[in-house]
Design an enzyme around this catalytic site. Structure first.
Site, PDB file in Angstrom:
ATOM      1  N   ASN A   1      69.394  45.081  25.152  1.00 29.52           N
ATOM      2  CA  ASN A   1      69.973  46.400  24.997  1.00 29.52           C
ATOM      3  C   ASN A   1      71.430  46.362  24.649  1.00 29.52           C
ATOM      4  O   ASN A   1      72.456  45.977  25.250  1.00 29.52           O
ATOM      5  CB  ASN A   1      70.101  47.103  26.613  1.00 29.52           C
ATOM      6  CG  ASN A   1      70.788  48.463  26.471  1.00 29.52           C
ATOM      7  OD1 ASN A   1      71.148  49.184  25.571  1.00 29.52           O
ATOM      8  ND2 ASN A   1      71.084  49.055  27.577  1.00 29.52           N
ATOM      9  N   TRP A   2      71.526  46.700  23.240  1.00 28.46           N
ATOM     10  CA  TRP A   2      72.681  46.483  22.362  1.00 28.46           C
ATOM     11  C   TRP A   2      73.934  47.668  22.936  1.00 28.46           C
ATOM     12  O   TRP A   2      74.940  47.302  22.593  1.00 28.46           O
ATOM     13  CB  TRP A   2      72.459  46.389  20.980  1.00 28.46           C
ATOM     14  CG  TRP A   2      71.709  45.305  20.351  1.00 28.46           C
ATOM     15  CD1 TRP A   2      71.381  44.281  21.367  1.00 28.46           C
ATOM     16  CD2 TRP A   2      71.343  44.977  19.191  1.00 28.46           C
ATOM     17  NE1 TRP A   2      70.494  43.571  20.350  1.00 28.46           N
ATOM     18  CE2 TRP A   2      70.715  43.863  19.153  1.00 28.46           C
ATOM     19  CE3 TRP A   2      71.409  45.750  17.904  1.00 28.46           C
ATOM     20  CZ2 TRP A   2      69.898  43.455  17.981  1.00 28.46           C
ATOM     21  CZ3 TRP A   2      70.996  45.148  16.900  1.00 28.46           C
ATOM     22  CH2 TRP A   2      70.071  44.043  16.772  1.00 28.46           C
ATOM     23  N   LYS A   3      73.292  48.645  23.500  1.00 26.78           N
ATOM     24  CA  LYS A   3      74.306  49.728  23.691  1.00 26.78           C
ATOM     25  C   LYS A   3      74.945  50.304  22.767  1.00 26.78           C
ATOM     26  O   LYS A   3      74.364  50.188  21.511  1.00 26.78           O
ATOM     27  CB  LYS A   3      75.314  49.157  24.795  1.00 26.78           C
ATOM     28  CG  LYS A   3      74.567  48.821  26.136  1.00 26.78           C
ATOM     29  CD  LYS A   3      75.191  48.558  27.395  1.00 26.78           C
ATOM     30  CE  LYS A   3      74.482  48.127  28.481  1.00 26.78           C
ATOM     31  NZ  LYS A   3      75.008  47.895  29.678  1.00 26.78           N
TER      32      LYS A   3
ATOM     33  N   HIS B   1      68.855  54.992  31.797  1.00 27.53           N
ATOM     34  CA  HIS B   1      69.460  53.750  32.159  1.00 27.53           C
ATOM     35  C   HIS B   1      70.733  54.379  32.831  1.00 27.53           C
ATOM     36  O   HIS B   1      70.941  55.716  32.771  1.00 27.53           O
ATOM     37  CB  HIS B   1      69.981  53.194  30.485  1.00 27.53           C
ATOM     38  CG  HIS B   1      71.119  52.117  30.816  1.00 27.53           C
ATOM     39  ND1 HIS B   1      72.446  52.287  31.169  1.00 27.53           N
ATOM     40  CD2 HIS B   1      70.709  50.776  30.676  1.00 27.53           C
ATOM     41  CE1 HIS B   1      72.634  50.974  31.296  1.00 27.53           C
ATOM     42  NE2 HIS B   1      71.968  50.012  31.051  1.00 27.53           N
TER      43      HIS B   1
ATOM     44  N   GLU C   1      73.700  54.270  32.564  1.00 29.06           N
ATOM     45  CA  GLU C   1      74.960  54.978  31.762  1.00 29.06           C
ATOM     46  C   GLU C   1      74.495  56.432  31.506  1.00 29.06           C
ATOM     47  O   GLU C   1      75.409  57.144  31.349  1.00 29.06           O
ATOM     48  CB  GLU C   1      75.192  54.046  30.688  1.00 29.06           C
ATOM     49  CG  GLU C   1      76.014  52.615  31.204  1.00 29.06           C
ATOM     50  CD  GLU C   1      75.790  51.412  30.305  1.00 29.06           C
ATOM     51  OE1 GLU C   1      75.365  51.611  29.157  1.00 29.06           O
ATOM     52  OE2 GLU C   1      76.062  50.463  30.626  1.00 29.06           O
TER      53      GLU C   1
ATOM     54  N   GLU D   1      67.816  47.787  37.880  1.00 26.33           N
ATOM     55  CA  GLU D   1      69.167  47.336  37.422  1.00 26.33           C
ATOM     56  C   GLU D   1      70.239  47.992  38.323  1.00 26.33           C
ATOM     57  O   GLU D   1      70.611  48.951  38.443  1.00 26.33           O
ATOM     58  CB  GLU D   1      69.640  47.984  35.952  1.00 26.33           C
ATOM     59  CG  GLU D   1      68.628  47.397  34.852  1.00 26.33           C
ATOM     60  CD  GLU D   1      69.295  47.707  33.538  1.00 26.33           C
ATOM     61  OE1 GLU D   1      69.425  46.496  32.820  1.00 26.33           O
ATOM     62  OE2 GLU D   1      69.890  48.485  33.117  1.00 26.33           O
TER      63      GLU D   1
ATOM     64  N   GLY E   1      77.169  44.637  33.454  1.00 28.66           N
ATOM     65  CA  GLY E   1      78.476  44.450  32.891  1.00 28.66           C
ATOM     66  C   GLY E   1      79.603  44.096  33.627  1.00 28.66           C
ATOM     67  O   GLY E   1      80.744  43.998  33.548  1.00 28.66           O
TER      68      GLY E   1
ATOM     69  N   SER F   1      74.088  41.794  34.187  1.00 30.14           N
ATOM     70  CA  SER F   1      74.768  40.360  34.080  1.00 30.14           C
ATOM     71  C   SER F   1      73.946  39.249  34.071  1.00 30.14           C
ATOM     72  O   SER F   1      74.177  38.165  34.514  1.00 30.14           O
ATOM     73  CB  SER F   1      75.833  40.336  35.197  1.00 30.14           C
ATOM     74  OG  SER F   1      76.708  41.323  35.130  1.00 30.14           O
TER      75      SER F   1
ATOM     76  N   GLY G   1      72.118  43.073  28.494  1.00 28.57           N
ATOM     77  CA  GLY G   1      73.078  44.102  27.697  1.00 28.57           C
ATOM     78  C   GLY G   1      74.081  43.043  27.208  1.00 28.57           C
ATOM     79  O   GLY G   1      73.687  42.430  26.042  1.00 28.57           O
ATOM     80  N   GLY G   2      74.935  42.806  27.553  1.00 24.29           N
ATOM     81  CA  GLY G   2      76.219  41.722  26.948  1.00 24.29           C
ATOM     82  C   GLY G   2      75.537  40.849  26.368  1.00 24.29           C
ATOM     83  O   GLY G   2      76.018  40.401  25.346  1.00 24.29           O
TER      84      GLY G   2
HETATM   85  P1  PGA Z   1      74.550  43.614  31.237  1.00 22.49           P
HETATM   86  O1  PGA Z   1      73.854  45.206  31.019  1.00 22.49           O
HETATM   87  O2  PGA Z   1      73.534  42.589  30.963  1.00 22.49           O
HETATM   88  O3  PGA Z   1      75.800  43.674  30.224  1.00 22.49           O
HETATM   89  O4  PGA Z   1      74.950  43.520  32.629  1.00 22.49           O
HETATM   90  C1  PGA Z   1      72.427  45.311  31.330  1.00 22.49           C
HETATM   91  C2  PGA Z   1      72.005  46.616  30.810  1.00 22.49           C
HETATM   92  O5  PGA Z   1      72.707  47.629  31.046  1.00 22.49           O
HETATM   93  O6  PGA Z   1      70.945  46.986  30.793  1.00 22.49           O
END
Ligand code: PGA
Length: 251
Positions: free
Chosen positions: A9-11, A95, A97, A167, A173, A212, A233-234
Protein backbone atom coordinates in the site's frame (compact mmCIF):
# COMPACT_ATOMS: atom_id res chain seq x y z
CA UNK A 1 -4.28 -24.24 0.72
CA UNK A 2 -4.42 -20.46 0.91
CA UNK A 3 -1.86 -18.75 -1.31
CA UNK A 4 -0.15 -16.02 0.73
CA UNK A 5 -0.58 -12.46 -0.50
CA UNK A 6 1.87 -9.63 0.13
CA UNK A 7 0.31 -6.35 -0.98
CA UNK A 8 2.10 -3.01 -0.96
CA UNK A 9 0.00 0.00 0.00
CA UNK A 10 2.02 2.93 -1.29
CA UNK A 11 -0.44 5.45 0.19
CA UNK A 12 0.15 9.02 -1.08
CA UNK A 13 3.84 8.49 -1.78
CA UNK A 14 6.07 8.45 -4.83
CA UNK A 15 6.90 10.27 -8.03
CA UNK A 16 7.39 8.95 -11.54
CA UNK A 17 11.10 8.69 -10.82
CA UNK A 18 10.83 6.94 -7.48
CA UNK A 19 8.13 4.60 -8.79
CA UNK A 20 10.30 3.60 -11.74
CA UNK A 21 13.17 2.83 -9.39
CA UNK A 22 10.90 0.85 -7.07
CA UNK A 23 9.32 -1.17 -9.88
CA UNK A 24 12.72 -1.83 -11.44
CA UNK A 25 13.96 -3.23 -8.14
CA UNK A 26 10.87 -5.36 -7.64
CA UNK A 27 11.05 -6.84 -11.15
CA UNK A 28 14.73 -7.62 -10.73
CA UNK A 29 14.24 -9.60 -7.53
CA UNK A 30 10.88 -11.21 -8.27
CA UNK A 31 12.41 -14.60 -9.01
CA UNK A 32 13.32 -15.01 -5.34
CA UNK A 33 9.68 -14.90 -4.21
CA UNK A 34 8.37 -18.41 -4.72
CA UNK A 35 5.19 -18.83 -2.68
CA UNK A 36 3.55 -15.45 -2.23
CA UNK A 37 1.46 -13.53 -4.68
CA UNK A 38 2.75 -9.95 -4.78
CA UNK A 39 0.53 -6.93 -5.41
CA UNK A 40 1.17 -3.20 -5.44
CA UNK A 41 -1.43 -0.49 -4.80
CA UNK A 42 -0.14 2.85 -6.13
CA UNK A 43 -1.88 6.21 -5.86
CA UNK A 44 -4.70 6.19 -8.45
CA UNK A 45 -3.00 8.66 -10.76
CA UNK A 46 -0.08 6.26 -11.28
CA UNK A 47 -2.16 3.12 -11.88
CA UNK A 48 -1.92 3.26 -15.66
CA UNK A 49 1.83 3.79 -15.54
CA UNK A 50 2.37 0.97 -13.08
CA UNK A 51 0.09 -1.33 -15.10
CA UNK A 52 2.20 -0.91 -18.21
CA UNK A 53 5.45 -1.29 -16.29
CA UNK A 54 4.24 -4.55 -14.69
CA UNK A 55 2.98 -6.07 -17.94
CA UNK A 56 4.40 -9.56 -18.38
CA UNK A 57 5.18 -9.99 -14.67
CA UNK A 58 3.00 -11.82 -12.15
CA UNK A 59 2.79 -8.82 -9.81
CA UNK A 60 -0.86 -7.91 -9.37
CA UNK A 61 -2.18 -4.38 -9.37
CA UNK A 62 -4.53 -2.84 -6.85
CA UNK A 63 -6.05 0.52 -5.94
CA UNK A 64 -6.19 2.14 -2.52
CA UNK A 65 -9.87 3.03 -2.59
CA UNK A 66 -12.90 3.27 -4.88
CA UNK A 67 -16.30 4.94 -4.88
CA UNK A 68 -19.45 2.88 -4.53
CA UNK A 69 -21.27 4.65 -7.39
CA UNK A 70 -20.82 3.62 -11.03
CA UNK A 71 -20.41 7.14 -12.48
CA UNK A 72 -21.60 10.70 -12.20
CA UNK A 73 -21.19 13.84 -10.13
CA UNK A 74 -18.61 12.67 -7.56
CA UNK A 75 -15.74 15.13 -7.93
CA UNK A 76 -12.38 13.63 -7.08
CA UNK A 77 -13.57 10.02 -7.02
CA UNK A 78 -13.00 7.02 -9.29
CA UNK A 79 -15.25 4.06 -10.00
CA UNK A 80 -14.80 0.29 -10.08
CA UNK A 81 -15.05 0.21 -13.89
CA UNK A 82 -12.19 2.73 -14.13
CA UNK A 83 -10.03 0.44 -12.02
CA UNK A 84 -11.00 -2.51 -14.20
CA UNK A 85 -10.10 -0.52 -17.33
CA UNK A 86 -6.48 -0.38 -16.18
CA UNK A 87 -6.17 -3.97 -15.05
CA UNK A 88 -6.62 -3.65 -11.29
CA UNK A 89 -7.31 -6.93 -9.54
CA UNK A 90 -7.48 -5.69 -5.94
CA UNK A 91 -8.86 -2.66 -4.14
CA UNK A 92 -8.10 -1.75 -0.54
CA UNK A 93 -11.27 -0.71 1.30
CA UNK A 94 -11.90 0.69 4.76
CA UNK A 95 -8.26 1.47 5.49
CA UNK A 96 -8.02 3.10 8.91
CA UNK A 97 -6.74 6.30 7.30
CA UNK A 98 -9.96 6.50 5.25
CA UNK A 99 -12.01 5.74 8.34
CA UNK A 100 -10.28 8.12 10.75
CA UNK A 101 -8.97 10.97 8.54
CA UNK A 102 -11.89 11.07 6.09
CA UNK A 103 -14.73 9.90 8.31
CA UNK A 104 -15.67 6.88 6.20
CA UNK A 105 -18.22 4.70 7.94
CA UNK A 106 -18.69 0.93 8.10
CA UNK A 107 -21.75 1.37 5.93
CA UNK A 108 -19.98 3.36 3.19
CA UNK A 109 -17.15 0.81 3.24
CA UNK A 110 -19.68 -2.01 2.87
CA UNK A 111 -21.28 -0.32 -0.12
CA UNK A 112 -17.88 0.07 -1.78
CA UNK A 113 -17.18 -3.58 -1.00
CA UNK A 114 -20.33 -4.66 -2.80
CA UNK A 115 -19.64 -2.45 -5.81
CA UNK A 116 -16.09 -3.82 -6.04
CA UNK A 117 -17.19 -7.44 -5.83
CA UNK A 118 -19.93 -6.99 -8.37
CA UNK A 119 -17.36 -5.59 -10.79
CA UNK A 120 -15.09 -8.59 -10.23
CA UNK A 121 -12.47 -6.72 -8.20
CA UNK A 122 -11.09 -8.43 -5.09
CA UNK A 123 -11.66 -6.18 -2.07
CA UNK A 124 -8.97 -6.10 0.60
CA UNK A 125 -11.18 -5.14 3.53
CA UNK A 126 -9.22 -3.50 6.35
CA UNK A 127 -10.38 -3.95 9.92
CA UNK A 128 -8.68 -3.11 13.19
CA UNK A 129 -8.96 -1.38 16.52
CA UNK A 130 -7.61 1.90 17.87
CA UNK A 131 -5.17 1.82 20.78
CA UNK A 132 -7.85 2.96 23.24
CA UNK A 133 -10.17 0.23 22.00
CA UNK A 134 -7.47 -2.40 22.60
CA UNK A 135 -6.88 -0.95 26.06
CA UNK A 136 -10.61 -1.14 26.78
CA UNK A 137 -10.55 -4.81 25.77
CA UNK A 138 -13.00 -4.33 22.91
CA UNK A 139 -10.78 -5.33 19.96
CA UNK A 140 -13.01 -8.26 18.99
CA UNK A 141 -16.17 -6.17 19.19
CA UNK A 142 -14.68 -3.52 16.91
CA UNK A 143 -13.47 -6.05 14.34
CA UNK A 144 -16.80 -7.91 14.50
CA UNK A 145 -18.72 -4.68 13.90
CA UNK A 146 -16.53 -3.85 10.86
CA UNK A 147 -17.02 -7.35 9.41
CA UNK A 148 -20.72 -7.46 10.23
CA UNK A 149 -21.26 -4.37 8.09
CA UNK A 150 -20.54 -6.65 5.11
CA UNK A 151 -22.03 -9.89 6.46
CA UNK A 152 -25.34 -8.23 7.44
CA UNK A 153 -25.77 -6.77 3.96
CA UNK A 154 -24.55 -9.63 1.80
CA UNK A 155 -23.98 -12.70 3.98
CA UNK A 156 -20.62 -14.32 4.76
CA UNK A 157 -20.50 -15.68 1.20
CA UNK A 158 -19.54 -12.16 0.10
CA UNK A 159 -16.17 -12.68 1.76
CA UNK A 160 -15.58 -15.69 -0.47
CA UNK A 161 -13.99 -13.61 -3.19
CA UNK A 162 -12.33 -11.16 -0.85
CA UNK A 163 -9.32 -10.67 1.37
CA UNK A 164 -9.44 -9.32 4.93
CA UNK A 165 -6.54 -7.31 6.36
CA UNK A 166 -6.29 -7.04 10.12
CA UNK A 167 -4.48 -3.79 10.84
CA UNK A 168 -4.38 -2.67 14.45
CA UNK A 169 -4.45 1.12 14.06
CA UNK A 170 -1.81 1.58 16.78
CA UNK A 171 0.62 -0.51 14.71
CA UNK A 172 0.24 1.38 11.41
CA UNK A 173 3.27 3.47 10.56
CA UNK A 174 4.36 3.52 14.19
CA UNK A 175 7.06 0.87 14.17
CA UNK A 176 5.01 -0.97 16.84
CA UNK A 177 4.11 -4.32 15.32
CA UNK A 178 1.55 -6.55 17.00
CA UNK A 179 3.30 -9.62 18.36
CA UNK A 180 2.67 -12.78 16.34
CA UNK A 181 0.46 -14.06 19.18
CA UNK A 182 -1.55 -10.83 19.40
CA UNK A 183 -2.11 -10.88 15.63
CA UNK A 184 -2.90 -14.60 15.51
CA UNK A 185 -5.52 -14.19 18.24
CA UNK A 186 -7.46 -11.64 16.18
CA UNK A 187 -6.95 -13.53 12.91
CA UNK A 188 -8.34 -16.69 14.53
CA UNK A 189 -11.26 -14.66 15.86
CA UNK A 190 -12.01 -13.34 12.34
CA UNK A 191 -11.81 -16.80 10.78
CA UNK A 192 -13.97 -18.24 13.56
CA UNK A 193 -16.56 -15.53 13.12
CA UNK A 194 -16.81 -16.22 9.38
CA UNK A 195 -16.80 -20.00 10.01
CA UNK A 196 -19.93 -19.71 12.12
CA UNK A 197 -21.70 -18.48 8.99
CA UNK A 198 -19.84 -20.41 6.29
CA UNK A 199 -17.06 -22.90 7.08
CA UNK A 200 -15.89 -23.22 3.49
CA UNK A 201 -15.53 -19.48 2.97
CA UNK A 202 -13.69 -19.21 6.30
CA UNK A 203 -11.24 -21.96 5.37
CA UNK A 204 -10.36 -20.27 2.07
CA UNK A 205 -10.32 -16.67 3.33
CA UNK A 206 -6.95 -14.95 3.15
CA UNK A 207 -6.44 -12.82 6.24
CA UNK A 208 -3.46 -10.47 5.97
CA UNK A 209 -1.73 -8.74 8.84
CA UNK A 210 -0.79 -5.08 8.45
CA UNK A 211 1.03 -2.67 10.74
CA UNK A 212 4.78 -2.03 10.64
CA UNK A 213 5.64 -5.27 8.83
CA UNK A 214 9.28 -5.32 7.71
CA UNK A 215 11.67 -7.82 6.21
CA UNK A 216 12.96 -8.52 9.71
CA UNK A 217 9.63 -9.36 11.39
CA UNK A 218 7.59 -10.81 8.50
CA UNK A 219 8.59 -14.47 8.87
CA UNK A 220 7.55 -14.75 12.52
CA UNK A 221 4.16 -13.19 11.72
CA UNK A 222 3.54 -15.22 8.58
CA UNK A 223 4.30 -18.53 10.26
CA UNK A 224 1.18 -18.16 12.41
CA UNK A 225 -1.68 -20.48 11.40
CA UNK A 226 -4.20 -17.81 10.44
CA UNK A 227 -1.89 -15.16 8.96
CA UNK A 228 -1.88 -15.47 5.18
CA UNK A 229 0.47 -12.64 4.24
CA UNK A 230 0.61 -8.91 4.80
CA UNK A 231 -0.60 -5.49 3.79
CA UNK A 232 2.56 -3.42 3.79
CA UNK A 233 2.80 0.36 3.98
CA UNK A 234 6.19 1.99 4.59
CA UNK A 235 8.29 -1.08 3.80
CA UNK A 236 6.59 -1.53 0.42
CA UNK A 237 8.29 1.65 -0.84
CA UNK A 238 11.65 -0.09 -0.74
CA UNK A 239 12.11 -2.90 -3.26
CA UNK A 240 14.59 -4.84 -1.11
CA UNK A 241 12.34 -4.70 1.95
CA UNK A 242 9.20 -5.52 -0.03
CA UNK A 243 10.85 -8.52 -1.67
CA UNK A 244 12.24 -9.67 1.68
CA UNK A 245 8.69 -9.65 3.04
CA UNK A 246 7.54 -11.64 -0.01
CA UNK A 247 10.38 -14.11 0.56
CA UNK A 248 9.30 -14.55 4.18
CA UNK A 249 6.41 -16.61 2.74
CA UNK A 250 8.82 -19.04 1.02
CA UNK A 251 8.67 -22.44 2.64
P1 PGA B 1 2.74 0.35 7.66
O1 PGA B 1 1.28 0.56 7.02
O2 PGA B 1 3.28 -0.94 7.10
O3 PGA B 1 3.52 1.54 7.23
O4 PGA B 1 2.55 0.27 9.14
C1 PGA B 1 0.40 -0.52 6.81
C2 PGA B 1 -0.87 -0.03 6.20
O5 PGA B 1 -1.32 1.06 6.54
O6 PGA B 1 -1.48 -0.71 5.34
Amino acid sequence: MRKPLVAGNWKMNGSLDSINTLLGGIKEGLGNVSEAELAVCPPAIYIQHVASSLKGTNVALGAQDVNDKPAGAHTGEHSVSMLKDFGCKYVILGHSERRTLYGETDDFTARKFIAAREAGLVPILCVGELLEEREQGITEQVVARQLDAIIDLEGAGALGAAVVAYEPVWAIGTGKTATPDQAQEVHAFIRGMVAKEDAEVAAGLRILYGGSVKGSNAAELFQMTDIDGGLIGGASLDATEFLAIGQACNS
